[in-house]
Design an enzyme around this catalytic site. Sequence first.
Site, mmCIF file in Angstrom:
data_model
loop_
_atom_site.group_PDB
_atom_site.id
_atom_site.type_symbol
_atom_site.label_atom_id
_atom_site.label_comp_id
_atom_site.label_asym_id
_atom_site.label_seq_id
_atom_site.Cartn_x
_atom_site.Cartn_y
_atom_site.Cartn_z
ATOM 1 N N GLU A 476 0.805 -1.230 0.000
ATOM 2 C CA GLU A 476 0.000 0.000 0.000
ATOM 3 C C GLU A 476 0.838 1.279 0.000
ATOM 4 O O GLU A 476 0.293 2.374 0.089
ATOM 5 C CB GLU A 476 -0.957 -0.015 1.189
ATOM 6 C CG GLU A 476 -1.960 -1.146 1.084
ATOM 7 C CD GLU A 476 -3.016 -1.139 2.174
ATOM 8 O OE1 GLU A 476 -2.882 -0.390 3.152
ATOM 9 O OE2 GLU A 476 -3.988 -1.903 2.037
ATOM 10 N N GLN A 583 4.745 -3.922 2.763
ATOM 11 C CA GLN A 583 4.598 -5.347 3.063
ATOM 12 C C GLN A 583 4.995 -6.186 1.855
ATOM 13 O O GLN A 583 5.167 -5.658 0.763
ATOM 14 C CB GLN A 583 3.149 -5.625 3.426
ATOM 15 C CG GLN A 583 2.178 -5.334 2.287
ATOM 16 C CD GLN A 583 0.794 -4.987 2.798
ATOM 17 O OE1 GLN A 583 0.451 -3.817 2.927
ATOM 18 N NE2 GLN A 583 -0.005 -5.996 3.074
#
Length: 750
Positions: A476, A583
Amino acid sequence: MTWTLTNTSLDQQQLLVNESLMFLGNGYLGVRGNFEEGYSSDYKTIHGAYINALHENVAIQYGEKLYGFPDDQQKLVNVIDAQGIEIHIDGERFQLFEGDIISFDRNLYMDQGYSERIVHWRSPKGKEVRLTFRRLVSFVIKELFAIHVKIEPISPIQTIQVTSTVNGDVTNYTEEGDPRIASGHAKLIHGNTAWKEEGYTKVKAHAKRSELEVACVTAYDVNLPDVDASHEAIDHRIVDTFTVDGERVFELTKYNVYTDTLRHEDQLFERGVSIQQNISTFEDMLTQQRTYLDEFWKVTDVEIDGDASLQEGIRFNLYHLLQSVGKDAVSNIAAKGLSGEGYEGHYFWDTEIYIFPVFLMTNPEIAKKLLMHRFSTLDDARERAKEMGHRKGALFPWRTITGPESSAFFPAGTAQYHISADIAYSFIQYYLVTGDEQFKQIYLAEVLFETARLWAATGFMKDGKFLINNVTGPDEYTCIINNNYYTNSMAKYNLEWACKIYGQLETDEVSSRLDVTEEEVDTWKEAADHMYLPYDEEKGIHAQDDSFLNKEVWDLENTPKDHFPLLLNYHPLTLYRYQVSKQADTVLSHFLIEQYADNDIIRRSYDYYEKVTTHDSSLSYCVFSIMAAKLGKEEKAYNYFNETARLDIDNLHKNTKDGLHMANMGGTWLAMVYGFAGLRIKETGLHFTPTKVEKWKHLTFPIRFHDRLLKLHLADTTMTYELVEGDALTIYHHGEAVSLEAGQEVKKDI
Ligand code: BGC
């Protein structure tokens, strides 16, 4: 004591964390570990009880609202509060923050399904009592939350008074400044009615816009015959008061039965009363909990010999997943489960990629419920695809409860199209693990066809390549980019399987209902065959997307420690301009579909992306652990795994107060089973490439596969495969076929 979580801290921050850690639930109902007797006024508490999927629709306030932005957001509602039990000893109110605590124990029993607080208290005026609070949320009667209080006088006491409240007028928790927690709209439900009838306290509340209702029917049991009982209705609360003389031990049980209009039609009180009539004693409920959990742990427990603190973490994580996972077709598992209000009770891809596999391999009946919930939202997903300009297909929402998109920030929300492929992936996994042909013909086929259509409609052929532009991958911190490797590879897999299953249909029921033609399937094949998977020749790795590797690398080393997580300290655009990942993204794809890249590429990718990843999302560590294990980086695999196992118990992300990190909890299990034991599910069956773990003596865990129960035992330099129940089976150990007979063990060198 690896079956018991103990924490007796009264520190403000730790109390909030304990409210999450000690929460009790059963997938339907969740109750935070608040103190029945309340708190002194200078203490903060996040008081909550939640019913999975019970939500309000709240209008999203946009500065600028453009076409296709969702109007409303669904929010999990904090339901009727039945926790309150105040105790007065000769007129002095019991509180843990006044008087003297002579002893205090607080435990959560993960093998027995209840929590307990035992307090030896001396009041400011010198009265002494021992109080025992035990509570459970039943795994057998899903609507039931029961509290048992025992008050034992130690010094002479004249009167004990207990006032118990059921309150229909509650608010949700809000906090400004953290996008992961709601910042407004605290009042989501409103009390309607509260009265006492035929011995039952009846309270009902409703959410105005979703028109959902919730009720709580409460009954009490006391151990003494001469209790003076009275009650009072105050606004939307019923307060029951019990007064006894203080010479004897007084025990009170409060049975709260919750019902709601998603499951109990509009018969909330009637159903509540009839459930009440089937409840026996608190002790019986405890026996039922034990029986249920014995069954659960038999097929789920993971044993690590040699590290008690990790063992505690693993059991804690599995237990809380069980407490949060929806077990009916109207619910799923929220990012924080039923332990708190973070992420507002929304279901994300966390389910399919991080949590579903745990249940699939241990409790496939629960896994199927998760799929059925997604399946029930297909119509919303079809509608959303249209709204997003696609002729056909199903675009699943980034975050939702019953199906509509609830994300207001599309760059890191709706743009995460990969969720549709993630859902398709989980449907495929279910078929591979259960071999359920009927499921394949009906549910798998429909989900694959509709998601394949989405990819065909989103991407396009250019210069012999199938391209998918303007999407966001799992990372993100990198939004709205072209050809995200994760998305494209998952879409390719999705399309390949759609073509395969089309060829295996036994009837044309699904294809004719959906109007799928051979010509259309040819377009899916073309897209799959030509799917563009970005590759950087110089680095010898798959590029996260078309632009990622051309951006300036974020200087992680010189970023102040207190600037993490970056999302709370930098504008999204700042982050998007750099090579920095929140991530695992490409690395995750190399785990889920390893066949699309060779081991050298996977190794280089791991080394490269590890350096630019912050792990600001708790969904990251387990993936790096799994891949480190695959690549023989034992130390790293272990260290990443360690970050997951106790992330909530040790509050490593500093936000456990808002709820537990469910995906990470699933990730702990994934790291052990897919990481250290090296499991991969293939069309040929179960494949293992175990890794030596020097830190433990052994790692033992069960898995289910095609109606069989297997037990795996990884110790030092060997892996032992045992077929506990079911017909003979061939599995693969480092590619070598190994035949297993029921009741037989086969030991192999790693
Ligand atoms: C992660 C997402 C995840 C969400 C809910 C975010 O911080 O980046 O991948 O789905 O949390 O857990």
